[in-house]
Write an enzyme that holds these catalytic residues in place. Structure first.
Site, short mmCIF file in Angstrom:
data_model
loop_
_atom_site.label_atom_id
_atom_site.label_comp_id
_atom_site.label_asym_id
_atom_site.label_seq_id
_atom_site.Cartn_x
_atom_site.Cartn_y
_atom_site.Cartn_z
N HIS A 243 0.84 -1.21 0.00
CA HIS A 243 0.00 0.00 0.00
C HIS A 243 0.87 1.26 0.00
O HIS A 243 0.53 2.26 0.64
CB HIS A 243 -0.93 0.01 1.22
N ASP A 308 -0.66 -4.90 5.75
CA ASP A 308 -1.64 -5.83 5.18
C ASP A 308 -1.50 -5.95 3.67
O ASP A 308 -0.91 -5.11 3.00
CB ASP A 308 -3.05 -5.37 5.53
N GLU A 309 -2.09 -7.01 3.16
CA GLU A 309 -2.33 -7.21 1.73
C GLU A 309 -1.08 -7.03 0.86
O GLU A 309 -1.16 -6.55 -0.26
CB GLU A 309 -3.44 -6.27 1.25
N ASN A 310 0.04 -7.46 1.37
CA ASN A 310 1.26 -7.46 0.56
C ASN A 310 1.41 -8.84 -0.07
O ASN A 310 1.76 -9.80 0.60
CB ASN A 310 2.48 -7.13 1.42
N GLU A 360 -1.58 -9.50 9.38
CA GLU A 360 -0.51 -10.11 8.58
C GLU A 360 0.87 -9.91 9.20
O GLU A 360 1.83 -10.59 8.82
CB GLU A 360 -0.51 -9.55 7.16
#
Length: 674
Positions: A243, A308-310, A360
């Site tokens: 992000h 998150d969301e890596n 995460e």
């Protein structure tokens, strides 16, 4: 006569307050409000003196009485005044501070006692919600309240990276938080779409990483002080290592793909590949300077790093990064991110901060001083609360957001029935690690005009879940009180009603708005992320003033209709007339709305939705008409109409289909047909 309530046994609440207090003892009397009301505030500090003044002005607005105290001084004490307020000490803006209070109301006096100024402020919020009226005027019911929060962390995350929200929007939402006793604003300040805070050390971040909309450091200090005066902590979030496109737009040399020399901020929603390179040793001095500068602006002990969301695609494709991982015996991208997080944690520790991150970040290398922010659930193929349970069993303090994602536009009851304390936890030391929860307002589909209606009033239901006893779970009573508190939230400046009214006037061409309201009041925006499939239907420059933006998750007429139908089916035959009144309205509304649509082409997207509402209303009328034969052909046609009514229109769905199917006795046939 007195009636004592502890909420372990209550069904319909006796007080119209959100969150419900822990204990209430009702007495048979009234304290009459007159313009003679004066406050004696013993031990007041500057914050409580200011809060006392705000309380009086809000009471002015509620009652039309003009109370004589214009300002409350820190030494305003007089035993003869009818309202006596006392606090023990100034509260500290830190996790676990005492926020308890008591209120005693007799026909002669109001007495507030609190250990800290924060508790006294909560008492003011409760009192403002307790005001009632009759033919003689306004009054407080006589009662005694003993109250304290169930959880110490009761937060609202506001994302200003996707859509920037000006200072006044943040402040009015802080006022809303204070009104329902929330105490943490989680400030999401960076993402792929923008870096939203001035850095004097690295001005490139706003020059290249924003569209010119960001907070100056003076504005940040103002927001933090404004929140502190209301007993609210402000915790920043700067999302790394994923992000991070806005950071890389300013500093591409820290990216993980050597072929990219220039990054552009994203204007769509979604998960994107640009990621900081953990193997670049020049990255850490940069982050130390940057995070040190940011940490100084936020006094709170906690600093959220996202995490998150890596998906690590750029790491996997980079041969140098893979070689680094092999050399350092990092077996996968999760361990590489943990390597990065450990270094960031050291930077934060040097600046006196405790690290918090989305779930995460939970890796063996991360110390249990870090707070795990649990967010994933069924949408991410995980059981609700799964990561929260895992975190506390590993010894991490944890905050829950799964089930509190208000941007997904679930109904208030979905959030309200969300369990913060999983039933499978039995050890007290594990339960003690659950600090509370946060509602999350991601801003892909909101603007300053619409954001209030996406946060409020549903967040008041979440505030109650985090404050009140776990046994407080009566959904119908929650909705009853939520309607009341929604109106009261306008007193503190929120625009969740006003903003929608402006959109409706715009869509109707400033003509007759009632036909459009009749459809809006039974329609809700598509849930989860289905309104914006793939994150590409809209971008961050859209104004978001379409039909769906005027609708809310709990369509008000649909909710009223639902309870009418439930009661009717339970034998309350007097509801039949009210049910038929709604059905007749919806049946006839289409003709009037089509005239509005003809003059305002922006509404063409809901033309079919309006027609389907009329058709399904006819099914309901037929179902209640004893003269209509409900044979097989009628049932088949009715089911087809009900199925068609499920189709979206204007990125919205009708919320009355299930209730009309229930009236017709076709719930099972409808379910089988879908």
């Amino acid at each position: 006569m007195s009636i004592f309530y502890s909420w372990s046994a209550i069904a319909q609440s006796a007080v119209d307050v959100m969150p419900l207090p822990q204990e209430v003892k009702l007495n048979n009397g009234k304290y009459r409000l007159t313009s003679d009301l004066k406050l004696s505030v013993n031990g007041a500090n500057e914050h409580l003196a200011a809060a006392s003044g705000r309380f009086l002005r809000a009471l002015d607005a509620r009652t039309g009485l003009w109370f004589p105290q214009h300002f409350i001084e820190t030494n305003t004490t007089d035993a003869a005044f009818p309202m006596q307020v006392s606090m023990g000490r100034a509260g500290k803006l830190e996790l676990g501070e005492d926020e308890s209070y008591s209120i005693t109301i007799t026909p002669e006096q109001i007495q507030v006692k609190a250990a800290t100024d924060f508790g006294a402020m909560h008492a003011y919020a409760t009192l403002l919600q307790l005001v009632e009226s009759d033919g003689e005027g306004y009054y407080f019911p006589t009662m005694t309240i003993e109250d304290a929060p169930r959880f110490p962390w009761r937060g609202l995350m506001i994302d200003v990276a996707r859509h920037f929200l000006p200072v006044d929007v943040i402040k009015r939402n802080l006022d809303g938080m204070a009104f329902v006793k929330m105490n943490v604003m989680h400030f999401h300040l960076s993402d792929n779409q923008g870096w939203r805070i001035e850095s004097k050390k690295f001005p490139e971040l706003t020059e290249k990483g924003s569209d010119g909309e960001f907070y100056t450091q003076a504005e940040i200090k103002d927001i933090v002080a404004y929140a502190a005066a209301r007993g609210i902590r402000v915790m920043p979030e700067f999302d790394v290592p994923g992000h991070a496109t806005a950071i890389l737009a300013a500093f591409p040399e820290f990216g993980s793909d050597p072929s990219i020399t220039e990054y552009q901020r994203e204007v769509n929603a979604g998960i994107f590949d640009p990621t900081l390179d953990p193997t670049n040793e020049d990255l850490y001095p940069f982050l130390e300077e940057l995070f040190g500068e940011m940490a100084a602006l936020f006094p709170d002990a906690y600093f959220h790093i996202g995490g998150d969301e890596n998906e690590g695609h750029h790491w996997t494709a980079n041969a140098d990064i893979q070689a680094f991982m092999k050399e350092h015996e990092l077996k996968d991208n999760h361990e590489l991110q943990a390597y990065f997080n450990v270094k960031v944690q050291a930077i934060l520790e040097k600046n006196g901060k405790k690290m918090m991150g989305w779930e995460e970040i939970m890796e063996p290398a991360i110390p249990t001083t870090a707070v795990i922010h649990s967010w994933r659930g069924e949408n991410e193929q995980m059981a609700p609360g799964e990561s929260l349970v895992e975190a506390v069993q590993k010894g991490y303090p944890t905050v829950l957001s799964n089930g509190f994602y208000i941007d997904l536009l679930w109904k208030a009851e979905d959030h309200y029935l969300n369990r913060v304390m999983p039933l499978q936890l039995t050890k007290q030391e594990e339960k003690d690690l659950i600090l509370g929860g946060e509602a999350t307002m991601w801003s892909e589909l909101v603007t300053p005009v619409t954001v209030d209606s996406r946060i409020w009033p549903r967040t008041a239901a979440i505030a109650e879940r985090l404050w009140s006893a776990t046994e407080v779970r009566d959904v119908r009573d929650m909705y009853r009180r939520l309607e009341i508190v929604s109106n009261q939230l306008e007193i503190v400046g929120l625009q969740h009603v006003k903003g929608r009214e402006g959109i409706v006037r715009l869509l109707s061409g400033y003509g007759d708005t009632q036909p459009l309201w009749n459809l809006i009041n039974v329609a809700a925006p598509l849930k989860n992320y289905t309104r914006n499939p793939g994150g590409t239907m809209y971008n961050s420059y859209f104004s978001f003033q379409k039909f769906a933006d005027a609708c809310v998750a709990d369509a008000p007429d649909a909710l009223a209709f639902r309870y009418l139908v439930e009661d009717y089916q339970a034998g309350k035959q007097g509801n039949a007339a009210e049910i038929q009144k709604y059905l007749e309205l919806w049946k006839s509304n289409d003709a009037a709305l089509q005239l509005v649509i003809e003059k305002n082409p922006v509404l063409k997207e809901v033309s079919d939705l309006s027609q389907r509402l009329a058709a399904v209303a006819q099914v309901g009328l037929d179902a209640m008409d004893k003269n209509v034969k409900k044979n097989g052909s009628w049932k088949k046609a009715a089911v087809q109409t009900l199925v068609a009514a499920r189709e979206q229109g204007g990125r919205c769905e009708l919320q009355v289909v299930d209730q009309i199917a229930a009236l017709a006795g076709l719930e099972k046939k409808l379910s089988a047909a879908e």
